[in-house]
Scaffold this motif. Structure first.
Motif, PDB file in Angstrom:
ATOM      1  N   UNK A 103       0.844  -1.200   0.000  1.00 14.12           N
ATOM      2  CA  UNK A 103       0.000   0.000   0.000  1.00 14.12           C
ATOM      3  C   UNK A 103       0.875   1.244   0.000  1.00 14.12           C
ATOM      4  N   UNK A 104       0.603   2.177  -0.897  1.00 15.72           N
ATOM      5  CA  UNK A 104       1.265   3.479  -0.935  1.00 15.72           C
ATOM      6  C   UNK A 104       2.781   3.288  -1.055  1.00 15.72           C
ATOM      7  N   UNK A 105       3.574   3.712  -0.074  1.00 16.81           N
ATOM      8  CA  UNK A 105       5.015   3.513  -0.175  1.00 16.81           C
ATOM      9  C   UNK A 105       5.370   2.038  -0.310  1.00 16.81           C
ATOM     10  N   UNK A 106       4.608   1.174   0.335  1.00 14.83           N
ATOM     11  CA  UNK A 106       4.826  -0.261   0.193  1.00 14.83           C
ATOM     12  C   UNK A 106       4.525  -0.760  -1.205  1.00 14.83           C
ATOM     13  N   UNK A 107       3.497  -0.188  -1.851  1.00 17.47           N
ATOM     14  CA  UNK A 107       3.203  -0.537  -3.243  1.00 17.47           C
ATOM     15  C   UNK A 107       4.317  -0.065  -4.155  1.00 17.47           C
ATOM     16  N   UNK A 108       4.914   1.074  -3.817  1.00 11.04           N
ATOM     17  CA  UNK A 108       5.981   1.621  -4.657  1.00 11.04           C
ATOM     18  C   UNK A 108       7.232   0.750  -4.624  1.00 11.04           C
ATOM     19  N   UNK A 109       7.621   0.294  -3.431  1.00 14.77           N
ATOM     20  CA  UNK A 109       8.810  -0.570  -3.368  1.00 14.77           C
ATOM     21  C   UNK A 109       8.510  -1.922  -4.011  1.00 14.77           C
ATOM     22  N   UNK A 110       7.299  -2.426  -3.832  1.00 12.83           N
ATOM     23  CA  UNK A 110       6.920  -3.691  -4.462  1.00 12.83           C
ATOM     24  C   UNK A 110       6.969  -3.552  -5.985  1.00 12.83           C
ATOM     25  N   UNK A 111       6.413  -2.455  -6.515  1.00 12.91           N
ATOM     26  CA  UNK A 111       6.453  -2.236  -7.962  1.00 12.91           C
ATOM     27  C   UNK A 111       7.887  -2.148  -8.455  1.00 12.91           C
ATOM     28  N   UNK A 112       8.743  -1.466  -7.702  1.00 15.47           N
ATOM     29  CA  UNK A 112      10.125  -1.316  -8.117  1.00 15.47           C
ATOM     30  C   UNK A 112      10.848  -2.659  -8.158  1.00 15.47           C
ATOM     31  N   UNK A 113      10.547  -3.540  -7.218  1.00 13.59           N
ATOM     32  CA  UNK A 113      11.124  -4.893  -7.240  1.00 13.59           C
ATOM     33  C   UNK A 113      10.621  -5.652  -8.473  1.00 13.59           C
ATOM     34  N   UNK A 114       9.344  -5.501  -8.781  1.00  6.80           N
ATOM     35  CA  UNK A 114       8.788  -6.159  -9.973  1.00  6.80           C
ATOM     36  C   UNK A 114       9.492  -5.670 -11.237  1.00  6.80           C
TER      37      UNK A 114
END
Length: 209
Positions: A103-114
Motif C-alpha cells: 500500500x502506498x510507499x509499500x506498493x511503490x517498493x513492491x512495484x520497483x522490485x517487480x
C-alpha cells in the motif's frame, strides 16, 4: 541477501503453500497488513518487513525529498535490498507461488522490485502506487498478474499516473488490471474484495501456479 535484512514478522501457513509478502505504507510497520493478508489468503505463509528508512520518525522503504519526488539512488538501493530479502525467503520456503501486497510507499517498493526482477513474484496487488517516472523493466512480465487499486480523487496518486502504470505493465506482457473507487488515498471495501478474488487463484501445496 539475508532473510534478516529487515526487521520483519512471519505468520506461518501451510508448508509448501503460497508465500505472501506485505509492504506497509509510510508510518506503518510490519504488523499493518498481517490481519488483512491472513483474511485474504488463509493458507499462506506471510512475510511482512518493516521499512528501514525514517522520515521524521515514520517508517518508509526508501527516501524522498518531497511528495512524489523520490531519491532515485536510494530507491535503487532499497530495491536491490528488498529483492534479495524476498529471494532469500522464497529459496528457504519453496512455496507454490510468490505473492505481494503493498500500500502506498509499500506498493511503490513492491512495484520497483517487480520492474527490477520480473520473475520473482507470480502476482502482486499494488494499492495506491505512485510511480512518477517511466519504469524500466528488466525483462518482460509475461505470465505475471498485477492488480492495481486506486481512488479517482486520490490527491497523492493522480489517476493519470495510475492508468499510465497499468498500460506500461500491460505493454510488457503482464495481466494488469485496475480496481477504482471514487474516493482518495484510503483503502475501501471494493479494493479488499478485488484483492480477495485476485488471490483466490493461489495454488494449494503440490500444485503449480
Amino acid at each position: 541477501m539475508s532473510k534478516s535484512a529487515y526487521i520483519h514478522k512471519v505468520a506461518p501457513g501451510l508448508p509448501g503453500g503460497p508465500l505472501l509478502f506485505t509492504f506497509h505504507g509510510t508510518g506503518g510497520d510490519e504488523s499493518q497488513f498481517l490481519g488483512l493478508a491472513r483474511e485474504l489468503l488463509p493458507t499462506a505463509t506471510i512475510v511482512s518487513p518493516r521499512g528501514n528508512v525514517s522520515e521524521h520518525g515514520a517508517a518508509r522503504f526508501f527516501r524522498r525529498t518531497g511528495e512524489g519526488v523520490y531519491d532515485m539512488d536510494d530507491l535503487a538501493r532499497a530495491t536491490d535490498r528488498m529483492s534479495g530479502f524476498v529471494r532469500a525467503h522464497v529459496e528457504a520456503a519453496k512455496p507454490s507461488s510468490v505473492l505481494g501486497l503493498g500500500y502506498s510507499n509499500g506498493a511503490n517498493i513492491l512495484a520497483s522490485v517487480v520492474f527490477a526482477d520480473p520473475g520473482l513474484f507470480d502476482a502482486t496487488v499494488l494499492m495506491h502506487p505512485l510511480i512518477p517516472f517511466e519504469p524500466q523493466v528488466n525483462g518482460d512480465l509475461a505470465g505475471r498478474r498485477v492488480l492495481i487499486t486506486a481512488g479517482r480523487r486520490d490527491p497523492i496518486c493522480p489517476p493519470n499516473l495510475t492508468a499510465r502504470l497499468a498500460a506500461h505493465l500491460q505493454g510488457r506482457g503482464a495481466d494488469a488490471k485496475v480496481e477504482w473507487h471514487e474516493g482518495g488515498h484510503e483503502i475501501r471495501e471494493n479494493e479488499i474484495e478485488a484483492a480477495r478474488r485476485f488471490f483466490a487463484f493461489a495454488p494449494a501445496p503440490g500444485e503449480t501456479a
